[in-house]
Structure formats: structure tokens, C-alpha cells
Motif scaffolding. Sequence first.
Motif, PDB file in Angstrom:
ATOM      1  N   ASP A   1      -1.629 -30.322  20.344  1.00 54.37           N
ATOM      2  CA  ASP A   1      -1.073 -29.076  20.848  1.00 54.37           C
ATOM      3  C   ASP A   1      -1.825 -28.688  22.118  1.00 54.37           C
ATOM      4  O   ASP A   1      -2.928 -29.157  22.377  1.00 54.37           O
ATOM      5  CB  ASP A   1      -1.113 -27.964  19.793  1.00 54.37           C
ATOM      6  CG  ASP A   1      -2.514 -27.594  19.360  1.00 54.37           C
ATOM      7  OD1 ASP A   1      -3.420 -28.431  19.522  1.00 54.37           O
ATOM      8  OD2 ASP A   1      -2.710 -26.464  18.872  1.00 54.37           O
TER       9      ASP A   1
ATOM     10  N   PRO B   1      -3.377 -25.837  23.356  1.00 53.38           N
ATOM     11  CA  PRO B   1      -4.710 -25.218  23.363  1.00 53.38           C
ATOM     12  C   PRO B   1      -5.826 -26.206  23.008  1.00 53.38           C
ATOM     13  O   PRO B   1      -6.900 -26.174  23.615  1.00 53.38           O
ATOM     14  CB  PRO B   1      -4.615 -24.107  22.313  1.00 53.38           C
ATOM     15  CG  PRO B   1      -3.170 -23.793  22.225  1.00 53.38           C
ATOM     16  CD  PRO B   1      -2.462 -25.085  22.482  1.00 53.38           C
ATOM     17  N   THR B   2      -5.569 -27.072  22.048  1.00 51.10           N
ATOM     18  CA  THR B   2      -6.591 -28.044  21.666  1.00 51.10           C
ATOM     19  C   THR B   2      -6.820 -29.059  22.782  1.00 51.10           C
ATOM     20  O   THR B   2      -7.958 -29.474  23.030  1.00 51.10           O
ATOM     21  CB  THR B   2      -6.202 -28.758  20.361  1.00 51.10           C
ATOM     22  OG1 THR B   2      -5.873 -27.768  19.379  1.00 51.10           O
ATOM     23  CG2 THR B   2      -7.330 -29.608  19.827  1.00 51.10           C
TER      24      THR B   2
ATOM     25  N   LEU C   1      -6.478 -28.452  25.995  1.00 49.62           N
ATOM     26  CA  LEU C   1      -7.243 -27.760  27.037  1.00 49.62           C
ATOM     27  C   LEU C   1      -8.705 -27.633  26.650  1.00 49.62           C
ATOM     28  O   LEU C   1      -9.595 -27.807  27.492  1.00 49.62           O
ATOM     29  CB  LEU C   1      -6.638 -26.375  27.306  1.00 49.62           C
ATOM     30  CG  LEU C   1      -5.262 -26.376  27.975  1.00 49.62           C
ATOM     31  CD1 LEU C   1      -4.721 -24.952  28.078  1.00 49.62           C
ATOM     32  CD2 LEU C   1      -5.336 -27.028  29.335  1.00 49.62           C
ATOM     33  N   LEU C   2      -8.973 -27.349  25.383  1.00 45.61           N
ATOM     34  CA  LEU C   2     -10.351 -27.264  24.917  1.00 45.61           C
ATOM     35  C   LEU C   2     -11.042 -28.625  24.996  1.00 45.61           C
ATOM     36  O   LEU C   2     -12.196 -28.729  25.385  1.00 45.61           O
ATOM     37  CB  LEU C   2     -10.391 -26.731  23.480  1.00 45.61           C
ATOM     38  CG  LEU C   2     -11.754 -26.384  22.915  1.00 45.61           C
ATOM     39  CD1 LEU C   2     -12.436 -25.313  23.765  1.00 45.61           C
ATOM     40  CD2 LEU C   2     -11.619 -25.920  21.474  1.00 45.61           C
TER      41      LEU C   2
ATOM     42  N   THR D   1     -14.986 -18.473  23.564  1.00 50.83           N
ATOM     43  CA  THR D   1     -14.257 -19.123  22.476  1.00 50.83           C
ATOM     44  C   THR D   1     -14.520 -18.413  21.154  1.00 50.83           C
ATOM     45  O   THR D   1     -13.605 -18.206  20.355  1.00 50.83           O
ATOM     46  CB  THR D   1     -14.667 -20.607  22.368  1.00 50.83           C
ATOM     47  OG1 THR D   1     -14.422 -21.239  23.620  1.00 50.83           O
ATOM     48  CG2 THR D   1     -13.889 -21.322  21.294  1.00 50.83           C
TER      49      THR D   1
END
Length: 153
Positions: A44, A46-47, A49-50, A93
Motif C-alpha cells: 500500500d 503509506p507503507t 513511502l515509509l 510517525t
Amino acid sequence: MPEGIQTERMPVAVRAARFLMTLQVAFALVALAIMIGTVAADPDVPTLLLLLYNATITALLGRLVSRWPSRHGAVRWGAVALEVIAGGGYVATAAIDGGLGRLALFAPGAALPLAVVVALLTPPAARWFDRQPGPGHRSGRRNRSVSPGRGIP
């Protein structure tokens, strides 16, 4: 009898900062391996990007640790800036996840960058990074005593 080349010992604060940064890189590599597995199982945005953020911070920290012996001021200030970003990213975060409390501020993700920044802002660290390495040190840079275009002085 020829004398050996005298080298200046790295101050304790600088050695501690380098050790902490190396520790951060080691833990970040383990975290990246776990994150890659997580992203592979359920990708996904967000993951991803992290993962990109953590990979970038880890690569830059590794690069700075590898350039540590050059004693260039840019290495010191780059490490300070990167540690501020890394610590701020951890706190952001934690705030986004709703886990920002006193305990989160003492977690390694916030405490290690703070310790590195404090160590690098000490006067012994400033003196050590402001000096050029001694003779016989190979930093990979060419001699800059002659300005380009001016000829030999």
C-alpha cells in the motif's frame, strides 16, 4: 630510525557519535528487511513511502559513517542535519500513530539521534572535524592547494 606518522585520536564524543550512527544503520537494515517483507505481503502507498523514507535515511547515514575519517565539516553538519530529520521523522510517525507520549520520546528512534546531535555539537567534535587529516591519509580528494585556472603560485 624512521618515525611513524602521528595521527590524532578521535575525541570520545566523535567516536560515540560514530558508534551510535553505525548502530542506527545496523538496526535500520534489519527494519528494512522486515518492511520489505511487509510491503511484499500487502503493498500500500503509506507503507511504500515509509519504506522509501527509511531506505533513504539508512543509505545517507551509511554514507556519512563511511566518510567519517575524512574529517570534513560537511560530514559533521550533514550528520547533524540527517539526525534531526531522522529523530523528527520518528516523533512525527509516533504522533501520527497516536503513540506519542513520554515513553516514545525515550525510545531508541528518538534518543539515538538526539545523542548523536549533542555529541557532534561539542567543542571537541568541532575541533576534530575542522582539522584536515594528517599526512599519509588518503581521503580520495585531489590536492586543492593550486587554484584551477591560476597556475602554480
